[in-house]
Design an enzyme around this catalytic site. Sequence first.
Site, short mmCIF file in Angstrom:
data_model
loop_
_atom_site.label_atom_id
_atom_site.label_comp_id
_atom_site.label_asym_id
_atom_site.label_seq_id
_atom_site.Cartn_x
_atom_site.Cartn_y
_atom_site.Cartn_z
N GLY A 59 0.72 -7.31 -4.83
CA GLY A 59 1.13 -8.52 -5.54
C GLY A 59 2.36 -9.17 -4.91
O GLY A 59 3.31 -8.49 -4.55
N HIS B 121 -8.81 5.25 4.46
CA HIS B 121 -7.66 5.61 3.61
C HIS B 121 -7.31 7.09 3.63
O HIS B 121 -6.29 7.47 3.05
CB HIS B 121 -7.91 5.12 2.19
CG HIS B 121 -7.93 3.62 2.12
ND1 HIS B 121 -9.01 2.88 2.51
CD2 HIS B 121 -6.96 2.73 1.78
CE1 HIS B 121 -8.73 1.59 2.39
NE2 HIS B 121 -7.50 1.48 1.94
N ARG C 165 -3.64 -2.96 11.46
CA ARG C 165 -4.10 -4.35 11.30
C ARG C 165 -3.66 -5.21 12.48
O ARG C 165 -4.49 -5.84 13.14
CB ARG C 165 -3.49 -4.86 9.99
CG ARG C 165 -3.74 -6.26 9.61
CD ARG C 165 -3.36 -6.49 8.17
NE ARG C 165 -4.43 -6.04 7.31
CZ ARG C 165 -5.45 -6.79 6.91
NH1 ARG C 165 -5.51 -8.05 7.29
NH2 ARG C 165 -6.37 -6.32 6.13
N GLY D 25 6.62 -2.25 3.25
CA GLY D 25 6.37 -2.61 4.64
C GLY D 25 6.75 -4.06 4.90
O GLY D 25 7.53 -4.66 4.15
N ASP E 208 4.65 -0.82 11.77
CA ASP E 208 4.80 -2.13 12.41
C ASP E 208 5.95 -2.97 11.85
O ASP E 208 6.07 -4.15 12.15
CB ASP E 208 3.48 -2.93 12.32
CG ASP E 208 3.04 -3.16 10.88
OD1 ASP E 208 3.72 -2.69 9.95
OD2 ASP E 208 2.00 -3.81 10.68
N GLY F 225 0.83 -1.20 0.00
CA GLY F 225 0.00 0.00 0.00
C GLY F 225 0.86 1.25 0.00
O GLY F 225 2.02 1.21 0.43
O1 F6P Z 1 -0.75 -1.78 5.60
C1 F6P Z 1 -1.28 -0.55 5.86
C2 F6P Z 1 -2.78 -0.57 5.85
O2 F6P Z 1 -3.02 0.77 5.95
C3 F6P Z 1 -3.51 -1.37 6.94
O3 F6P Z 1 -3.60 -0.74 8.17
C4 F6P Z 1 -4.85 -1.60 6.31
O4 F6P Z 1 -5.50 -2.71 6.86
C5 F6P Z 1 -4.49 -1.82 4.91
O5 F6P Z 1 -3.34 -1.03 4.65
C6 F6P Z 1 -5.57 -1.52 3.89
O6 F6P Z 1 -5.01 -1.48 2.63
P1 F6P Z 1 -5.73 -1.70 1.23
O7 F6P Z 1 -7.13 -1.18 1.36
O8 F6P Z 1 -4.90 -0.90 0.29
O9 F6P Z 1 -5.69 -3.15 0.95
#
Ligand code: F6P
Length: 360
Positions: A79, A285, A187, A118, A145, A14
Amino acid sequence: MKTKQRIGILTGGGDAPGLNAVIRAVAKAATLEHGWEVLGIRDGFDGLLDGRSTIALTPEVVRGILPLGGTILGAANRGNPFARQAVVDGETVVYDASDETVARLDALGLDGLVVAGGDGTMHIVNELLAKGCPIIGVPKTIDNDLGGTDVTFGFDTAVNTATGAVDKLHTTAEAHHRVMVVEVMGRDAGWIGLYAGLGGGADAILIPEIPYDLDVVCAKIARRRAGGRYFSIVVVSEGARPVDGDQVFRQDDTSKARLGGISHQIADQIARRLEVETRATILGHLQRGGSPTPFDRMLATRLGGAAVRLAAAGRYGRMVSLQGAAITSVPVAEAVAELKRVDPAGDTVQTARDLGIVFG
Ligand code: F6P
């Protein structure tokens, strides 16, 4: 005979505010300091495997992107080359495309690759290193994290956004005598929740590391009301769960488990138990978007510059990292050894408790 080095850069997982600052720092340091060529790979590992065109990242191309959120390279849908998905005859199949990934990187003629990502992306990097790919990692995630670094870029911007939201919800909560439940990202780790909750003056903070008991939260709200404080703020991480229950996932997505909606459950339960008005807000987001804070611009820029210095020294297999006030580096394997989670016995949680904040 090839004399000029060529490095690639790719952003995985992300997006996070500060990615463009990393891209700019890598492109400028590599070309201006070393005279190298820098290739931007679009849309992460997916873009690489799909054979999407690359971008020559000259200083002109990266001009003006420092304050921009998102990533000029695009972010793929998380991916993973080791578990790539494809639809064959209407069925989704998962297969290992790692050898193809290595072949595609070879075909680009890269001497090295910088990957910003990440925990998930660094796991991929670690496996690609085992296949001989010369990669340097740059730690990125708003969730903060990832191990091996004190802080990841993107986190400060996300906390800024979430704390601003808690501030705004405070005024309307007080005006209407309501309990506001604010759901933030996180998460498996509650860093954003803890920082936005403590920084925004919440009354309860519910994070994945400390399973909560709603009785404790309700008792806190009841105590406030008895003392004439008719509003309360509860900050909850999307990945939090009750002591006797599970995390909450959205029901509308069949392909991938997506967290979300715990704030609504908590708000409904508090309303029923205490007969107070409650409202839930999911920040979602919003926390990933927007211009990086000055801290994140600085951190991302320093990490990008350090990544190029590692490449120049041929020190592949490492991830640049912030430790204390200094930028240093650790083996990628060390960064992915363990997810960095909030320490329930640490001083930040202790301070919050000392200030009367409950964790449920
Ligand atoms: O990894 C970062 C994060 O912001 C998480 O806290 C969240 O669960 C996730 O991305 C959501 O990402 P996406 O909607 O892009 O799959």
